[in-house]
Scaffold this motif. Structure first.
Motif, short mmCIF file in Angstrom:
data_model
loop_
_atom_site.label_atom_id
_atom_site.label_comp_id
_atom_site.label_asym_id
_atom_site.label_seq_id
_atom_site.Cartn_x
_atom_site.Cartn_y
_atom_site.Cartn_z
N ALA B 77 -1.65 8.54 10.67
CA ALA B 77 -0.62 8.86 9.64
C ALA B 77 -0.06 10.09 9.83
O ALA B 77 -0.50 11.21 10.16
CB ALA B 77 -0.99 8.66 8.14
N VAL B 78 1.37 10.26 9.52
CA VAL B 78 2.08 11.47 9.54
C VAL B 78 2.72 11.87 8.22
O VAL B 78 3.67 11.22 7.85
CB VAL B 78 3.18 11.65 10.67
CG1 VAL B 78 3.68 13.01 10.91
CG2 VAL B 78 2.38 11.49 12.08
N LEU B 79 2.31 12.95 7.45
CA LEU B 79 2.93 13.18 6.36
C LEU B 79 3.56 14.23 5.90
O LEU B 79 3.46 15.42 6.71
CB LEU B 79 1.40 13.32 5.14
CG LEU B 79 0.50 12.14 5.30
CD1 LEU B 79 -0.60 12.49 4.05
CD2 LEU B 79 1.37 10.85 4.91
N ALA B 85 5.64 12.76 -1.99
CA ALA B 85 6.23 13.37 -3.35
C ALA B 85 5.53 12.87 -4.65
O ALA B 85 5.49 13.59 -5.43
CB ALA B 85 7.72 13.30 -3.23
N GLY B 86 5.33 11.28 -4.72
CA GLY B 86 4.95 10.97 -5.78
C GLY B 86 3.40 11.06 -6.16
O GLY B 86 2.85 10.55 -7.20
N ASP B 87 2.76 11.63 -5.46
CA ASP B 87 1.27 11.69 -5.32
C ASP B 87 0.46 12.71 -6.22
O ASP B 87 -0.81 12.87 -6.10
CB ASP B 87 0.74 11.72 -3.83
CG ASP B 87 0.87 10.32 -2.97
OD1 ASP B 87 1.35 9.45 -3.90
OD2 ASP B 87 1.23 10.57 -1.88
N PHE B 88 1.35 13.67 -6.55
CA PHE B 88 0.55 14.95 -7.30
C PHE B 88 1.56 15.70 -8.10
O PHE B 88 2.92 15.29 -7.95
CB PHE B 88 0.18 15.87 -6.27
CG PHE B 88 1.44 16.71 -5.48
CD1 PHE B 88 1.88 15.90 -4.25
CD2 PHE B 88 1.84 17.92 -5.82
CE1 PHE B 88 3.02 16.61 -3.83
CE2 PHE B 88 2.81 18.28 -5.06
CZ PHE B 88 3.40 17.75 -4.08
N ALA B 276 -4.04 13.11 0.64
CA ALA B 276 -4.04 12.09 2.00
C ALA B 276 -5.40 11.39 2.19
O ALA B 276 -5.22 10.08 2.25
CB ALA B 276 -4.07 13.06 3.19
N ALA B 277 -6.45 11.87 1.52
CA ALA B 277 -7.76 11.01 1.52
C ALA B 277 -7.66 9.78 0.61
O ALA B 277 -7.93 8.59 0.74
CB ALA B 277 -8.94 11.89 1.24
N ARG B 278 -6.97 10.11 -0.48
CA ARG B 278 -6.71 8.97 -1.72
C ARG B 278 -5.71 8.02 -1.06
O ARG B 278 -5.87 6.85 -1.13
CB ARG B 278 -6.22 9.50 -2.95
CG ARG B 278 -6.01 8.63 -4.03
CD ARG B 278 -5.87 9.23 -5.35
NE ARG B 278 -4.55 9.99 -5.26
CZ ARG B 278 -4.01 10.43 -6.59
NH1 ARG B 278 -4.74 10.26 -7.64
NH2 ARG B 278 -2.85 11.14 -6.64
N LYS B 279 -4.67 8.63 -0.27
CA LYS B 279 -3.59 7.58 -0.03
C LYS B 279 -4.01 6.82 0.99
O LYS B 279 -3.85 5.47 1.22
CB LYS B 279 -2.53 8.50 0.63
CG LYS B 279 -1.11 8.05 0.52
CD LYS B 279 0.02 9.13 0.88
CE LYS B 279 1.26 8.39 1.03
NZ LYS B 279 1.92 8.39 -0.26
N LEU B 280 -4.94 7.38 2.00
CA LEU B 280 -5.42 6.29 3.03
C LEU B 280 -6.80 5.69 2.90
O LEU B 280 -7.14 4.85 3.70
CB LEU B 280 -5.70 7.47 4.50
CG LEU B 280 -4.30 8.15 4.79
CD1 LEU B 280 -4.66 9.04 6.00
CD2 LEU B 280 -3.09 7.00 5.28
#
Ligand SMILES: Cc1cc2nc3c(=O)[nH]c(=O)nc-3n(C[C@H](O)[C@H](O)[C@H](O)COP(=O)(O)OP(=O)(O)OC[C@H]3O[C@@H](n4cnc5c(N)ncnc54)[C@H](O)[C@@H]3O)c2cc1C
Ligand code: FES
Ligand code: FES
Lengths: 286, 799, 160
Positions: B77-79, B85-88, B276-280
Motif C-alpha cells: 500500500a501507498v498512503l 483522511a477519514g481514519d482519524f 495503517a495497521a487497522r486499515k490493512l
C-alpha cells in the motif's frame, strides 16, 4: 537507509576481478573494506549495478620489504599496517598515523587500497602516499602500470583511475631520516582530520640535509610541500626554525571554509601543528 | 555524602534496600542481547513502512503521483494524507495559555509541508529494502511558499505565514513579572548584560525512534510497541484520535534505548502506524534511520536571550530582566505544546537566587524546522547558562570571587520555602551545602593557586562554577502547560501477591535507562517487607494501570516511588491482618520483612507464600471475610513537587593551537534527597554531564538559510565519545525532601549544570583576552574567533 | 540475483538461501536469524552499536554485506554468556553499572572483547581510545571504562 539493489561477484584472482569489472560496462564498483563504500551505498549516494568484492583475493594482502622500499598489497587492512613491525621501523610516520585512522572495528576492515582510491582529502593514508612519494601499481584490462601518488589524487574523492582499473599494490620508498613527526587534530579522536602535518628530516653538519613535508585537510587533495622542503634544507637549525617552518607551511595553503571550520582557523591550526611537528622531530636524537 | 554516611541503627538491624548500590534487575537481559526493544519485535508476517519525506522547507503540495511506487515489487500500500483522511481525528496540543496557537498534529503532511523531513507519503511493503525502493519512485510537485529559517526572519512583517490560521508566526508569547525591574536596575551599583544563545540540538538517543503496530484481527485490537517514554499519553491520544477504546488500544514501551526527550511526545508516525495497521489489518514495523531520526524527532533549545542583571554594592543580585526568542520549529507538540522549552527558560531564569525583581518575556516563533520539544533539563540548561554567566560577569565587575558571589545570593537554609521572582517555590534543599561541598571536593582554593601558576606559564586555564535548582516530581498543581488535557501530577502503583506468593508491582512509569525496575523494587522490598528477588516490576505498558503518563521531568522516583511506598504500606497492612490470624497474634505485634511476617520477639513466622496459599487456595485456614485479596493500589500526587539542586565545577585548559577545550577536572555536588540507589544516581549524573559537555562543546544542528539541515549524520552532528568525557567526582548532599520517602528527582540535573559550568570555565580561561562566552557550543572555531577578535581589539587600543 | 549465506554464528552453523546481495549483515543477523541483540543505531559506521566479531575481529555489521560473511565465523552478544552465566566482561559491566538503556551495550561488549584480546594491558587512556568508535549517550563512559579495566585485570589474573 538500505542500499539499492546490485549484483555481486567475488573473484578469487586479480585477473578475474579485472574481467568482472570490465564486464560491468562502467556500472561496476570494487568492494574492499567497505568502510567508505557501504555508507555511500546505505545512503543510496552511489548505486552500482555490480559489486566486485576483492576480499577473496589473497594475493592482494601483504606487507613486504623490497630493497629500499616497502610494498603493501591493496587489500592489506589498516590494522595490519598499524601493528606491522616492518612499518614501524621503516615507515615510522605511517606507523604513528595509523591510530588516527577511524576506530578499532573500522581499522579491522578498511584497506589501504580502498582508502587511497576513496581519496578523501582528510584521510591519513592518501596523505602518507603523497608524503612518501608512493607509486601505485594498477591493474587494468591492458595490464599493469604504475602511477605516482602525485598524479593519482585528482580532486576531493576523485582519483585518476579508469572504471576498469584496480589498485594492486603500493610501493613506499623508505626515508633514511633521523627525525620525524605526525601531528593531527580532529574534532573527536578518530574522526577525519581538521588538519594534519607529516614531517621527516635528516640532519647533517650544516643543518637539515633532507626534508619531507605533507599536509592534509587544507585542500581538495593532500599536499606535499616541496617548496617548504627546499627552504628547510637551505635554512640552518636555530631556535626559530620551528616558527619559520610553521609560517612557511601556513603560507603555502589556502584552505576553504566548510561546515566544520573556517579556512582561517584551519590555517592557524596547521601552523600550530607544524610547529609542534618540528619541535618533536628535532627532539629525536640525530 | 553517601559514601561515608554513618549507618543508622535501623540499617544495622534490618538490611535496607533503599540507599544500597543494588545491581540492576535489567542488566542480565540487556547484557546478553535478550532485551526486547521495539525493533526487536517479531509479529506474524509483519509489513515494513518507509516514508517519503519533504525536501522542501515550506511548500504547497500540488500533486502526488504514487503509480510507479505502487507497482514496485513487494509494495502492499501507498498512503497519503488524502487516502487516510477519514481514519482519524487530528490531535490538538491544547492549552489555556493566552497568546498560544495549537497547531493540529497530522500523521502525514496535508495540503502543505512545513519543514524538510516532514513525512508526506508512507509506503508499506514486504521488506524495508523494497519499501525504500518504492519511496524513490514517488513523484511530488510542490509550489514553494518561502523558507523561514531564522526566528528573527519569522517575526518580520513580510514573512510568509507557516500556519495561516494562526495569523502570525508567533505561536506563543508570555511574560513573568515581579516588582519594578527598571527602577531596580537603575538603582543598581553594577549592571551586567549580554545576548546569549544556545543553538539547536538533538537529544539523540542511541536507539532511533521505532514503532511496531500489531493488529489482532480477532478482537479488532491494536497494540503499538513504541520507543516512547510516555506510552500512557500516547495510548490516550491514539484512542481518542482513532476512536478505539482503551481496552482495544494498548501502547507498550518495551526496552527503550534512551530518550533524553526525543521520545517524549506523540509523533505523527505513531498515528500513521496505527491507522495503517487497522486499515490493512496487518502488523507493521518502522524504525527511523539515523537521518530520519535527527531530521524529524523533536529538537531542543534554539533560543536567544537578551538579559541584564543588576547587583548592589555588596554583590547581591537585585534585578533581572530578560527577553527570550525561541525558534520552536514548525509545529506545537503533543501534549506539551510549543511553550514547553521557551517558557521554561523564563520560568527558571532567576534560578536558586534571591533576586528581588524580575521581568522575563518570551516569544516562541514558528520556523521551517522540526518542532522543539523536551530535552533533558528542558529550558534550564539555557536559563542556567544565562544566569550563571551573568553571575560571573557580576563577580568580575565587583571584584568578587565566583564562589563568593554565589554564597551571597543563594537561598539560605532558613529561608525555605522560598518563592523566586518568577513565582516558582523552592522547598528546603541544600543549595549552599552543594556549593560548599563542590568547592571542597574540587579543592577550590588550591585550584585558584594552580591557575595563577598556569597563567604565569601562559596557559589558558579556567575554572567554572554553576549552581542551579530544578523542580522535580511535579504534582498536579503545576501543569507543564496551563489547561493541558492530561494530568502529569500523579502516578499509580498496583502491587499484588499472587497465589504462588510472587509479587508483581505495576506502574505507569516508563523506564528508558534509569533502572526503575530496580529502584522501585528496592522501595517495595523495604516498605512491603518483601524479598527483593521476589518482586517483578511491570512498567511502560498502558494495560498495567488504568491511567498513566510515563517517565519524564525527573518524576519517576518521586511519583512512582511515592506511589510504591503508599501501596506497599496498604498491602503490608493486609499481610499483617492475615498473618495475625495465622499466627494467632496481635496485629501490632506482626513485623514484616524479607518476605516473611513474624511475631516480634519470637521465631514464629509465615512466609508470603504461605499467606498467599491461606488467602487464595486453602479455604479452611481463614474465615471468609479474612481472605482479603493481596493487592493494593495507590495513586500518589505530591501536589507541588520538590526541588533538586546542584553545583558543578569544571576545570579546563584551552590549547591555543587547536582551540580545543580539555576538561581537566569535573566535580558535581548534588542534592537529590534520599538516595535510592547510589550507583544509579552517579550513573545518571555522569550521563547528564556528558550530554552537557556535548551541548557546551560539540553539538549543533545547523540549518542553512533555506532551512535545509546540514548536520543530520553522526559524522556531522558530533556527540562526545569516550575520549571527550573526563572522569567525574560526584558527591551527594542527601537532604530529605518533604515528599514521600524524602526523594528528589535527579535524572536531568547533570545536563542542566554542565553547559553553564563549562561556559564559565572557558570564559575564565580566556579572561586574559577579555573574551566573553555567550553562545554554545564553544567549538574550536568559535574559540579561535573569540581569541582573534580580542587580540585585534587589543591591538586597536594600543595603536 | 539471489545468494546463499552459510555462517557459523555463536558456534552454530546457520544457512539461509534466497537473499539479496544488498542485505546488510546487521539485518541478516536480526531479521533472517532472529538475533536481535545486535543493535542498529546509524547504518553509517559511526555509532558502533552493530559491532560483532567476524572471524574474531570486531567489525561493523552495518558496513558489511551478509554475503561477505559467507563461510565466516561470527560472534554476537548472544554468544558471550547467558543471563545466568554472564562472562567476565558482562559481569563487570553489571558490577560497575556500565550500562543504562543498554542500546549501545552489545557494541560496547563486542568492542571490549576485541580490545581486551588485542591490548590486555591497556591503560584507561588506551581503553578510551579503543572505545572511541562506540557512542553511548547514557553513561558518560566512566563506568564502561571501569568495567573494561576491571575485566582486563580479572582476565590477566585468570591466565596467570
Ligand atoms: C566512522 C568512520 C570513520 C572513519 N574515519 C577515518 C579517518 O579518520 N581516516 C581515514 O583515513 N579513514 C577513515 N574512515 C574510512 C576508512 O579508513 C575506510 O576504510 C577507507 O577510507 C576506505 O577503505 P575500504 O577498504 O574500506 O574501501 P571501500 O569502502 O571498500 O572502498 C572505497 C572506494 O575505493 C574503491 N576501491 C576499493 N579498493 C580499490 C582498489 N583496490 N582499487 C581501486 N579502487 C578501489 C571502491 O570502489 C570505493 O569506491 C572512516 C570510516 C568510517 C566509517
Ligand atoms: S549501526 Fe553500525 S555503526 Fe552505527
Ligand atoms: S547505555 Fe544507553 S546508549 Fe549506552
Amino acid at each position: 537507509m538500505k542500499p539499492a539493489g546490485f549484483d555481486y561477484v567475488a573473484p578469487a584472482t586479480l585477473d578475474a576481478a579485472v574481467e568482472a569489472l570490465a564486464a560491468a560496462n562502467g556500472e561496476g564498483k570494487l568492494l574492499a573494506g567497505g568502510q567508505s563504500l557501504l555508507p555511500l551505498l546505505n545512503f543510496r549516494m552511489t548505486r552500482p549495478a555490480v559489486l566486485v568484492d576483492l576480499n577473496g583475493i589473497k594475493e592482494l594482502s601483504f606487507i613486504e620489504k623490497r630493497g629500499d622500499h616497502v610494498a603493501i598489497g591493496a587489500l592489506t587492512r589498516h590494522r595490519d599496517i598499524e601493528h606491522s613491525p616492518l612499518i614501524a621501523s621503516d615507515l615510522p610516520v605511517m606507523s604513528a598515523a595509523m591510530r588516527h585512522v577511524a576506530h578499532l572495528a573500522i581499522r579491522n576492515r578498511g584497506t589501504i587500497g580502498g582508502s587511497l582510491s576513496h581519496a578523501d582529502p582528510a584521510a591519513e593514508l592518501p596523505m602518507l602516499a603523497m608524503f612518501y612519494d608512493a607509486r601505485l601499481a594498477v591493474q587494468g584490462p591492458g595490464g599493469r602500470r604504475t602511477i605516482a601518488a602525485k598524479d593519482f589524487f585528482v580532486d576531493a574523492l576523485t582519483n585518476c583511475l579508469e572504471p576498469e582499473d584496480i589498485v594492486a599494490e603500493i610501493e613506499f620508498p623508505i626515508l633514511r631520516h633521523d627525525g620525524w613527526a605526525f601531528e593531527e587534530a580532529a574534532k573527536r579522536f578518530g574522526d577525519f582530520a581538521l588538519a594534519s602535518v607529516a614531517l621527516s628530516i635528516r640532519r647533517g653538519a650544516s643543518g637539515i640535509e633532507d626534508a619531507r613535508v605533507a599536509v592534509m585537510g587544507v585542500a581538495d587533495t593532500p599536499l606535499r610541500l616541496g617548496d617548504v622542503e627546499k627552504r628547510l634544507v637551505e635554512s640552518g637549525i636555530d631556535g626559530r626554525i620551528s616558527d619559520r617552518f610553521a609560517e612557511w607551511v601556513a603560507s603555502s595553503v589556502t584552505p576553504n571554509s566548510d561546515l566544520h571550520a573556517s579556512g582561517e582557523y584551519r590555517k592557524h591550526l596547521l601552523a600550530g601543528l607544524a610547529k609542534r611537528a618540528m619541535t618533536t622531530a628535532l627532539a629525536m636524537k640525530g | 555524602m553517601s559514601s561515608d554516611r554513618l549507618a543508622q541503627p535501623a540499617d544495622v538491624l534490618r538490611p535496607r534496600h533503599v540507599g544500597a548500590p543494588i545491581k540492576r534487575t535489567e542488566d542480565p537481559r540487556l547484557l546478553t542481547g535478550r532485551g526486547e526493544y521495539t525493533a526487536d519485535r517479531k509479529p506474524d508476517r509483519a509489513l515494513h513502512v518507509a516514508f517519503r519525506r519533504s525536501e522542501q522547507p515550506h511548500a504547497k503540495i500540488i500533486r502526488i503521483d504514487t503509480t510507479a511506487a505502487s507497482a514496485t515489487p513487494g509494495v502492499v500500500a501507498v498512503l497519503t494524507a488524502d487516502s487516510i483522511a477519514g481514519d482519524f481525528k487530528p490531535v490538538i496540543p491544547f492549552s489555556r495559555m493566552s497568546s498560544y496557537y495549537a497547531t493540529p498534529i497530522m500523521p502525514l503532511a496535508s495540503g502543505k509541508v512545513r519543514y524538510v523531513g516532514e513525512a508526506v507519503v508512507a509506503v508499506i511493503a514486504t521488506s524495508r529494502y523494497l519499501a525504500e525502493d518504492a519511496v524513490e519512485l514517488i513523484e511530488i510537485d510542490y509550489e514553494p511558499l518561502g523558507a523561514i529559517s531564522r526566528a528573527g526572519a519569522a517575526v518580520a512583517s513580510d514573512a510568509p505565514l507557516l500556519h495561516e490560521e494562526a495569523g502570525t508566526n508567533v505561536l506563543i508569547a508570555r511574560e513573568f513579572k515581579k516588582s519594578d525591574v527598571d527602577a531596580d536596575l537603575s538603582a543598581a551599583a553594577v549592571r551586567v548584560s549580554g545576548r546569549f544563545e544556545m543553538t539547536r540540538k538533538a537529544p539523540l538517543a542511541m536507539e532511533p525512534r521505532s514503532y511496531t503496530a500489531e493488529y489482532d484481527a480477532r478482537r479488532s485490537a491494536l497494540t503499538l510497541y513504541t520507543s516512547s517514554n510516555i506510552p500512557g499519553i500516547v495510548r490516550d491520544a491514539l484512542s481518542e484520535s482513532l476512536g478505539i477504546p482503551g481496552n482495544r488500544m494498548r501502547v507498550v514501551a518495551p526496552d527503550v534505548g534512551g530518550s533524553f526527550g526525543s521520545k517524549g511526545s506523540l509523533y505523527p508516525e505513531e498515528m500513521l502506524m496505527c491507522i495503517a495497521a487497522r486499515k490493512l489489518g496487518r502488523s507493521l514495523k518502522w524504525t527511523a534511520d539515523r537521518l530520519e531520526d535527527v531530521s524529524s524527532s523533536s529538537q531542543a533549545f534554539a533560543e536567544i536571550v537578551d538579559a541584564e542583571m543588576g547587583f548592589d554594592s555588596n554583590g547581591v543580585a537585585i534585578a533581572l530582566k530578560a527577553d527570550v526568542i525561541g525558534d520552536i520549529g514548525a509545529y506545537s507538540i503533543y501534549p506539551w505544546t510549543c511553550g514547553l522549552e521557551p517558557v521554561q527558560v523564563v520560568s527558571f531564569l532567576p534560578g536558586p537566587y534571591k533576586i528581588g525583581s524580575y521581568r522575563g518575556a518570551v516569544r516562541g516563533v514558528a520556523t521551517c524546522k522540526p518542532p522543539t520539544g523536551p530535552y533533558r533539563g528542558v529550558g534550564r540548561p539555557i536559563s542556567t547558562f544565562v544566569t550563571e554567566r551573568l553571575m560571573d560577569l557580576g563577580a568580575k565587575a565587583l571584584g568578587l570571587d565566583p564562589l563568593e558571589i554565589r554564597r551571597r545570593n543563594l537561598v539560605r537554609p532558613n529561608e525555605f520555602p522560598y518563592r523566586i521572582a518568577s513565582g516558582i517555590i523552592w522547598d528546603k534543599t541544600g543549595f549552599i551545602e552543594c556549593l560548599e561541598a563542590a568547592g571542597q571536593t574540587a579543592a577550590y582554593d588550591r585550584l585558584r593557586a594552580q591557575q595563577t601558576e598556569a597563567r604565569k606559564q601562559g596557559k589558558l586555564f579556567g575554572i567554572g562554577i554553576a549552581s542551579y535548582a530544578e523542580l522535580t516530581g511535579i504534582g498536579s498543581r503545576i501543569p507543564a502547560a496551563p489547561g493541558m488535557p492530561i494530568n502529569t501530577g500523579s502516578e499509580t502503583a498496583k502491587i499484588s501477591i499472587d497465589s504462588t506468593g510472587a509479587i508483581t508491582a505495576a506502574f505507569g512509569v516508563a523506564s528508558h535507562g534509569q533502572g526503575l525496575e530496580t529502584t522501585l523494587a528496592q522501595i517495595i522490598a523495604d516498605d512491603l517487607g518483601a524479598s527483593f528477588d521476589d518482586i517483578r516490576v511491570v512498567q511502560g505498558d498502558s494495560d498495567a494501570v488504568p491511567m498513566s503518563t510515563g517517565t519524564y521531568a525527573s518524576r519517576s522516583a518521586v511519583l512512582g516511588g511515592g506511589a510504591a511506598k503508599h501501596a506497599s504500606a496498604l498491602l503490608q497492612n493486609k499481610i499483617k491482618r492475615v498473618a495475625s490470624h495465622l499466627l494467632e497474634a496481635n496485629n501490632d505485634d506482626i513485623e514484616v520483612s524479607g518476605g516473611k511476617a513474624m511475631v516480634s520477639g519470637t521465631d514464629r513466622f509465615v512466609t508470603f507464600k504461605q499467606i498467599a496459599k491461606a488467602v487464595y487456595s486453602d479455604t479452611r485456614t481463614l474465615p471468609v471475610d479474612a481472605r482479603e485479596e493481596l493487592t493494593a493500589s495507590y495513586t500518589y500526587d505530591p501536589i507541588n513537587g520538590t526541588t533538586a539542586a546542584a553545583t558543578h565545577i569544571a576545570v579546563v585548559e584551552i590549547d591555543p593551537v587547536t582551540c580545543f577545550v580539555h576538561i581537566l577536572k569535573y566535580v558535581v555536588a548534588e542534592d537529590c534527597g534520599q538516595i535510592i540507589n547510589p550507583m544509579i544516581v552517579d550513573g545518571q549524573v555522569h550521563g547528564g554531564v556528558a550530554q552537557g559537555i556535548g551541548a557546551a562543546l560539540f553539538e549543533e544542528l545547523v540549518y542553512d538559510d533555506d532551512a535545509q539541515l546540514l548536520t543530520a549524520s553522526l559524522v556531522d552532528y558530533v556527540i562526545p565519545s569516550a575520549l571527550e568525557v573526563p572522569n567525574m567526582d560526584v558527591v551527594h548532599v542527601e537532604s530529605q525532601s518533604a515528599v514521600a520517602g524524602g526523594f528528589r528527582g535527579m535524572g536531568e540535573g547533570g545536563a542542566i549544570g554542565a553547559p553553564a559550568a563549562i561556559a564559565n570555565a572557558i570564559a575564565d580561561a580566556l579572561s586574559p583576552f577579555g573574551a566573553d562566552v555567550s553562545i554554545l557550543p564553544m567549538t574550536p572555531e568559535r574559540i579561535f574567533q573569540l581569541i582573534k577578535q580580542s587580540k585585534s581589539k587589543a591591538e586597536e587600543k594600543s595603536r | 540475483m539471489a545468494v546463499k549465506v552459510s555462517v557459523i554464528v555463536n558456534g552454530t552453523r546457520r544457512e539461509v538461501a534466497d537473499l539479496e546481495p544488498r542485505l546488510l549483515l546487521s539485518d541478516f543477523l536480526r531479521d533472517a536469524l532472529g538475533l536481535t541483540g545486535t543493535h542498529v543505531g546509524c547504518e553509517h559506521g559511526v555509532c558502533g552499536a552493530c559491532t560483532v566479531l567476524l572471524n574474531g575481529d570486531s567489525v561493523r555489521s552495518c558496513l558489511t554485506l551478509a554475503v561477505q560473511a559467507n563461510g565466516c565465523e561470527i560472534t554476537t552478544v548472544e554468544g558471550l554468556g547467558t543471563p545466568e552465566t554472564l562472562n567476565v566482561l558482562q559481569t563487570q559491566f553489571r558490577e560497575h553499572h556500565g550500562l543504562q538503556c543498554g542500546f549501545c551495550t552489545p557494541g560496547m561488549l563486542m568492542t571490549g572483547e576485541d580490545l581486551l584480546r588485542k591490548y590486555p594491558f591497556a591503560t584507561d587512556e588506551e581503553i578510551r581510545e579503543g572505545l572511541s568508535g562506540n557512542l553511548c549517550r547514557c553513561t558518560g563512559y566512566q563506568n564502561i571504562v571501569a568495567a573494561i579495566r576491571s575485566a582486563a585485570a580479572i582476565r590477566r589474573e585468570q591466565t596467570q
